[in-house]
Write a protein that holds these residues in place. Structure first.
Motif, PDB file in Angstrom:
ATOM      1  N   TYR A 503     -26.937 -20.445  18.240  1.00 59.18           N
ATOM      2  CA  TYR A 503     -26.210 -19.644  17.858  1.00 59.18           C
ATOM      3  C   TYR A 503     -25.726 -18.295  17.294  1.00 59.18           C
ATOM      4  O   TYR A 503     -26.611 -19.367  15.724  1.00 59.18           O
ATOM      5  CB  TYR A 503     -24.582 -19.819  18.321  1.00 59.18           C
ATOM      6  N   PHE A 504     -25.911 -17.389  16.792  1.00 66.42           N
ATOM      7  CA  PHE A 504     -25.891 -16.018  16.005  1.00 66.42           C
ATOM      8  C   PHE A 504     -24.142 -15.973  15.507  1.00 66.42           C
ATOM      9  O   PHE A 504     -23.792 -15.517  16.120  1.00 66.42           O
ATOM     10  CB  PHE A 504     -26.965 -15.113  15.653  1.00 66.42           C
ATOM     11  N   LEU A 505     -23.842 -16.324  14.169  1.00 73.05           N
ATOM     12  CA  LEU A 505     -22.661 -15.823  13.387  1.00 73.05           C
ATOM     13  C   LEU A 505     -23.110 -15.134  12.237  1.00 73.05           C
ATOM     14  O   LEU A 505     -23.975 -14.906  10.950  1.00 73.05           O
ATOM     15  CB  LEU A 505     -22.208 -16.915  12.866  1.00 73.05           C
ATOM     16  N   THR A 506     -22.429 -13.703  12.279  1.00 79.67           N
ATOM     17  CA  THR A 506     -22.426 -12.627  10.157  1.00 79.67           C
ATOM     18  C   THR A 506     -20.538 -13.059  10.357  1.00 79.67           C
ATOM     19  O   THR A 506     -19.831 -13.465  11.077  1.00 79.67           O
ATOM     20  CB  THR A 506     -22.288 -12.075  11.202  1.00 79.67           C
ATOM     21  N   ALA A 507     -20.381 -13.604   8.997  1.00 80.91           N
ATOM     22  CA  ALA A 507     -19.618 -13.885   8.623  1.00 80.91           C
ATOM     23  C   ALA A 507     -19.322 -12.536   6.975  1.00 80.91           C
ATOM     24  O   ALA A 507     -20.231 -12.057   6.545  1.00 80.91           O
ATOM     25  CB  ALA A 507     -19.629 -14.596   7.070  1.00 80.91           C
ATOM     26  N   LYS A 508     -18.333 -11.908   7.380  1.00 83.58           N
ATOM     27  CA  LYS A 508     -17.993 -11.085   6.436  1.00 83.58           C
ATOM     28  C   LYS A 508     -16.175 -11.068   5.341  1.00 83.58           C
ATOM     29  O   LYS A 508     -15.031 -11.590   6.272  1.00 83.58           O
ATOM     30  CB  LYS A 508     -17.097  -9.277   6.617  1.00 83.58           C
ATOM     31  N   MET A 509     -16.639 -11.110   4.130  1.00 83.90           N
ATOM     32  CA  MET A 509     -15.969 -11.625   3.341  1.00 83.90           C
ATOM     33  C   MET A 509     -14.455 -10.515   3.420  1.00 83.90           C
ATOM     34  O   MET A 509     -14.930  -9.135   2.888  1.00 83.90           O
ATOM     35  CB  MET A 509     -15.898 -11.894   1.974  1.00 83.90           C
ATOM     36  N   ILE A 510     -13.413 -10.880   3.505  1.00 87.02           N
ATOM     37  CA  ILE A 510     -11.954 -10.027   3.012  1.00 87.02           C
ATOM     38  C   ILE A 510     -11.493 -10.551   1.590  1.00 87.02           C
ATOM     39  O   ILE A 510     -11.267 -11.705   1.597  1.00 87.02           O
ATOM     40  CB  ILE A 510     -11.164 -10.372   3.785  1.00 87.02           C
ATOM     41  N   SER A 511     -10.900  -9.577   1.153  1.00 84.30           N
ATOM     42  CA  SER A 511     -10.091  -9.739   0.125  1.00 84.30           C
ATOM     43  C   SER A 511      -8.926 -10.166   1.016  1.00 84.30           C
ATOM     44  O   SER A 511      -8.422  -9.333   1.670  1.00 84.30           O
ATOM     45  CB  SER A 511     -10.200  -8.755  -0.931  1.00 84.30           C
ATOM     46  N   ASN A 512      -8.339 -10.812  -0.624  1.00 85.13           N
ATOM     47  CA  ASN A 512      -7.385 -12.092  -0.265  1.00 85.13           C
ATOM     48  C   ASN A 512      -6.021 -11.939  -1.479  1.00 85.13           C
ATOM     49  O   ASN A 512      -6.476 -13.542  -2.116  1.00 85.13           O
ATOM     50  CB  ASN A 512      -7.224 -13.103   0.660  1.00 85.13           C
ATOM     51  N   ASN A 513      -5.472 -11.006  -1.696  1.00 86.74           N
ATOM     52  CA  ASN A 513      -4.662 -11.397  -3.447  1.00 86.74           C
ATOM     53  C   ASN A 513      -3.402 -12.220  -2.552  1.00 86.74           C
ATOM     54  O   ASN A 513      -3.239 -12.810  -4.189  1.00 86.74           O
ATOM     55  CB  ASN A 513      -3.735  -9.955  -3.415  1.00 86.74           C
ATOM     56  N   ASN A 514      -3.455 -12.947  -1.762  1.00 80.97           N
ATOM     57  CA  ASN A 514      -2.394 -14.173  -1.638  1.00 80.97           C
ATOM     58  C   ASN A 514      -3.103 -15.804  -2.398  1.00 80.97           C
ATOM     59  O   ASN A 514      -2.487 -16.494  -3.085  1.00 80.97           O
ATOM     60  CB  ASN A 514      -2.245 -14.406  -0.329  1.00 80.97           C
ATOM     61  N   GLN A 515      -4.343 -15.433  -2.581  1.00 83.54           N
ATOM     62  CA  GLN A 515      -5.578 -17.181  -3.128  1.00 83.54           C
ATOM     63  C   GLN A 515      -5.984 -16.014  -4.261  1.00 83.54           C
ATOM     64  O   GLN A 515      -7.494 -16.298  -4.077  1.00 83.54           O
ATOM     65  CB  GLN A 515      -6.414 -17.606  -2.204  1.00 83.54           C
ATOM     66  N   GLU A 516      -6.098 -16.519  -5.075  1.00 83.91           N
ATOM     67  CA  GLU A 516      -6.385 -15.606  -6.552  1.00 83.91           C
ATOM     68  C   GLU A 516      -7.784 -16.168  -6.639  1.00 83.91           C
ATOM     69  O   GLU A 516      -8.562 -15.355  -6.296  1.00 83.91           O
ATOM     70  CB  GLU A 516      -5.338 -16.194  -7.592  1.00 83.91           C
TER      71      GLU A 516
END
Length: 594
Positions: A503-516
C-alpha cells in the motif's frame, strides 16, 4: 339366584387363581431361544438373555427380563441392559396388536462407533424396526405393536467417531416420553454430556409438553424449557420456545439466554502459535472442505432464534436474532441482527448448493463499532482505535478455503471517526524524511525538527476507504485520513490469496497554529508531499509495517532541497540587507553629532 351368584364368584376366583399361578406353571425362560431368534431375524443383532424372564398377569400383563446383552454378528458388544419391563394391555392382543402401556429400561449402556470408512456399527434394520414395528411369521398374521410410554433410567452412551477422532459420552441420562400420537403429554430428560476433542462437559435438563406420532413421523414439542450448565459457565444456559418436525420439516421458534462457547471455539489462525507453525496449519487446512455440503442438501428447516448473548472465542454478540430457512440445498438468512463491539450489525446471507459448485452471498452493515476491540482480538491486524461504520457486499464460490478466497468478489467500505493509529508515529516518519534529505544543508535548523518515538500514536479525525475485491485481490484508490498536521491519501492492494499487503500513502503537512512546536515542521514544509509505503505479510502485521518510501522520496527530494536552499538564501539575504541598513544609518547619526 343365589346359586348363580355363587357360581359367578367361584368362576371369577378360579380364573384369578389360574392367572396368578399360570406364570409359575409356564415359565418364559424355556422360550429364550425362540425369543432371541425372533429378535435376531428382525433386527440382525444377537441377543443374550442371561437373567431370568418373569411375567405376571394381574392387574396387567408384565414381562420382566434381566441381564441382557446385544451384540453384532461379529460378537462386538453394542448394548447391555440390567432390566427391561414390558407392560401390556389385554384387549389389543385379540387384534394381533401388542399395546405396551409402558416400556421401562434400567441401567442401559450403548456403544456406537463410526469407523474411518464412515460406517456405523448400528445397522439400518434396527432403525427400520423401531420406525415400523411389526412381526411377521410364515404361519401367523402380522403382529403390530404400539407404545404409550417409554422410560429409560441411568443410560450411558459411548459414541466414537474414528473419522474425526472425537468421542462423545452421555452419562446417567434419564428419559420419560409419552408416545400417544393424539395427546400432548409431559416429556422430560436429564443427562450429563462429555465430548472429547473438543473438550466439552455439560449437564442438561429438558422439560416440555410433547406430541410424538411415530406412525406419521410428526413430532411437536411445546413449552420447551431446556437448561444446560457447562463446566466453564457459572450461569446456566436456558432455552425456551417451540420445536416441531412435520412432513420432514423442522420448524423452530426459540429464545435463549447467555451462551458461552469461549473455551470450545478454536480458530485456525491462532495468534499464539508461531508464524511458521501457523503457516503450516493454514496450508494443511486450505484444501479441506469448510462447508458440510451433504448435510445442507438434505436440510429442511425454518425458524427464528434469539439469544441474549453469545460468546465465541474473544467475541461477544448481544441481543442477537436470526431468521433462517433451509430447503433443497438452499440456506437463506433473511435477517441477522446483533450488537457487536459496541456497534450494531444487520446482515443477510445465502448458501446455494444446488449447482456443482456451491455459491455464497453476504451483505452487512455495521454502525458505530469500536474498531479497537477487533484489532486487539485479531492481533495480526494493524492496531487502531475509533468508531467504525462498515458496509460490504460479497460473493464467492467453492468448498475449500483456497477456493473461497480465490473466488471472492464484491465491495467493502469503511469509515472510522476520531481514532488513533497505535504504535505508528506520523511525526517520526516526517522527521526521518526531512533529516535524510536535508543532510548538512540545514544543520543550523535541526532544533526545529522534533524526533518522535516509534511508540507514539497518530490521531486522525476521520478515515475513509472503499475496496473493490476481484478474485481474492482487494484494490483501493480513495484512502483518505484527515490528521491534525497531515492529510494522508493512498492506494494499493491486499492480496487475500497469498496474504500480502502493498500500500502506498502520501502525507501532506498542514500548518496548525494551535500546536506551536510540532507545527514548525508543517509551517516550514507545508508544500512538501512525503511518500509512505506499507508492505508486509499477514504474519508481519504485529510489527511496524509502514515506513518512509525511499524510492518515491527521490521524486520530492529536488523540490525539498530547492525549498531549503531558497529558505537559506532568503535568511542570508535578510541578514545582509539588515546589516547594510544598519551600517548606512550609523554615519548619518555620527554626522549629526559632530
Amino acid at each position: 339366584m343365589i346359586k348363580w351368584i355363587k357360581l359367578f364368584f367361584s368362576v371369577t376366583i378360579l380364573i384369578m387363581l389360574v392367572l396368578v399361578i399360570l406364570p409359575y406353571v409356564i415359565p418364559l425362560h424355556h422360550y429364550k431361544s425362540q425369543i432371541t431368534q425372533l429378535i435376531q431375524n428382525k433386527t440382525g443383532y444377537r441377543v443374550s438373555l442371561n437373567g431370568e424372564i418373569i411375567w405376571h398377569i394381574l392387574p396387567k400383563l408384565h414381562i420382566i427380563a434381566n441381564d441382557i446383552i446385544i451384540e453384532q454378528e461379529e460378537k462386538q458388544k453394542l448394548a447391555t441392559l440390567d432390566q427391561i419391563t414390558f407392560s401390556l394391555s389385554w384387549l389389543p392382543l385379540l387384534k394381533n396388536t401388542l399395546h405396551f402401556t409402558k416400556i421401562e429400561l434400567n441401567q442401559v449402556t450403548l456403544d456406537i462407533i463410526k469407523n474411518k470408512a464412515g460406517q456405523f456399527n448400528v445397522m439400518q434394520t434396527a432403525f427400520d424396526t423401531i420406525k415400523n414395528p411389526e412381526i411377521t411369521t410364515n404361519s401367523q398374521p402380522t403382529i403390530h405393536w404400539k407404545t404409550e410410554q417409554l422410560i429409560c433410567n441411568t443410560v450411558n452412551i459411548h459414541y466414537e467417531n474414528q473419522q474425526e477422532n472425537r468421542v462423545v459420552l452421555i452419562k446417567n441420562a434419564s428419559i420419560n416420553l409419552h408416545l400417544l400420537p393424539h395427546h400432548k403429554k409431559p416429556i422430560s430428560t436429564n443427562l450429563s454430556l462429555q465430548i472429547i476433542n473438543p473438550d466439552i462437559k455439560l449437564d442438561m435438563q429438558l422439560k416440555s409438553i410433547g406430541k410424538l406420532d411415530f406412525d406419521k413421523n410428526h413430532y411437536i414439542l411445546d413449552q420447551i424449557q431446556l437448561t444446560c450448565k457447562t463446566s466453564n459457565q457459572q450461569t446456566p444456559f436456558d432455552l425456551t420456545g417451540r420445536l416441531s418436525f412435520i412432513n420432514n420439516q423442522l420448524l423452530f421458534d426459540l429464545t435463549g439466554s447467555t451462551l458461552n462457547l469461549k473455551d470450545y471455539w478454536t480458530p485456525v489462525e491462532n495468534t499464539t502459535i508461531e508464524s511458521s507453525k501457523l503457516l503450516h496449519l493454514l496450508q494443511r487446512n486450505k484444501t479441506q472442505p469448510l462447508i458440510p455440503i451433504h448435510f445442507i442438501k438434505h436440510l429442511n428447516t425454518e425458524g427464528f432464534l434469539k439469544l441474549n448473548a453469545l460468546t465465541i472465542d474473544a467475541t461477544t454478540l448481544t441481543n442477537s436474532s436470526i431468521n433462517l430457512k433451509a430447503f433443497e440445498g438452499m440456506i437463506t438468512i433473511s435477517n441477522l441482527e446483533t450488537h457487536l463491539y459496541d456497534g450494531f450489525l444487520k446482515a443477510t446471507a445465502q448458501i446455494n448448493t444446488k449447482s456443482a459448485t456451491p455459491q455464497y452471498l453476504a451483505q452487512a452493515s455495521i454502525t458505530d463499532m469500536n474498531i479497537q476491540n477487533i484489532t486487539e482480538n485479531i492481533q495480526t491486524l494493524p492496531q487502531c482505535t475509533g468508531k467504525a461504520n462498515i458496509d460490504f457486499n460479497l460473493q464467492s464460490q467453492g468448498m475449500t478455503q483456497t477456493a473461497l478466497t480465490s473466488n471472492l468478489n464484491g465491495v467493502f467500505k469503511i469509515q472510522i471517526n476520531d481514532g488513533l493509529f497505535l504504535n505508528f508515529s506520523m511525526d517520526h516518519i516526517v522527521s526521518q524524511a526531512i533529516e535524510s534529505l536535508k543532510g548538512q544543508i540545514l544543520s543550523s535548523s535541526k532544533s526545529k525538527i522534533l524526533p518522535a518515538s516509534k511508540n507514539d500514536h497518530s490521531h486522525f479525525k476521520q478515515l475513509k476507504s472503499s475496496w473493490i475485491i476481484e478474485n481474492g485481490i482487494a484494490k483501493n484508490r480513495d484512502f483518505v485520513a484527515n490528521m491534525h498536521q497531515f492529510t494522508l491519501t493512498g492506494n494499493g492492494l491486499v492480496n487475500l490469496k497469498n496474504k500480502k499487503i502493498d500500500y502506498f500513502l502520501t502525507a501532506k503537512m498542514i500548518s496548525n497554529n494551535n500546536q506551536e512546536q510540532t507545527s514548525l515542521i508543517a509551517e516550514e514544509y507545508s508544500d512538501i508531499i512525503l511518500p509512505i509505503r506499507c508492505k508486509s505479510t499477514w504474519f508481519g502485521f504485529k510489527r511496524s509495517l509502514c515506513g518512509l518510501d525511499f524510492n518515491r522520496l527521490k521524486r520530492v527530494a529536488v523540490p525539498l532541497i530547492k525549498q531549503v536552499i531558497h529558505k537559506k538564501l532568503e535568511d542570508k539575504l535578510d541578514l545582509e540587507v539588515k546589516s547594510k541598513l544598519e551600517k548606512s544609518e550609523e554615519p548619518k547619526e555620527s554626522q549629526v553629532d559632530i
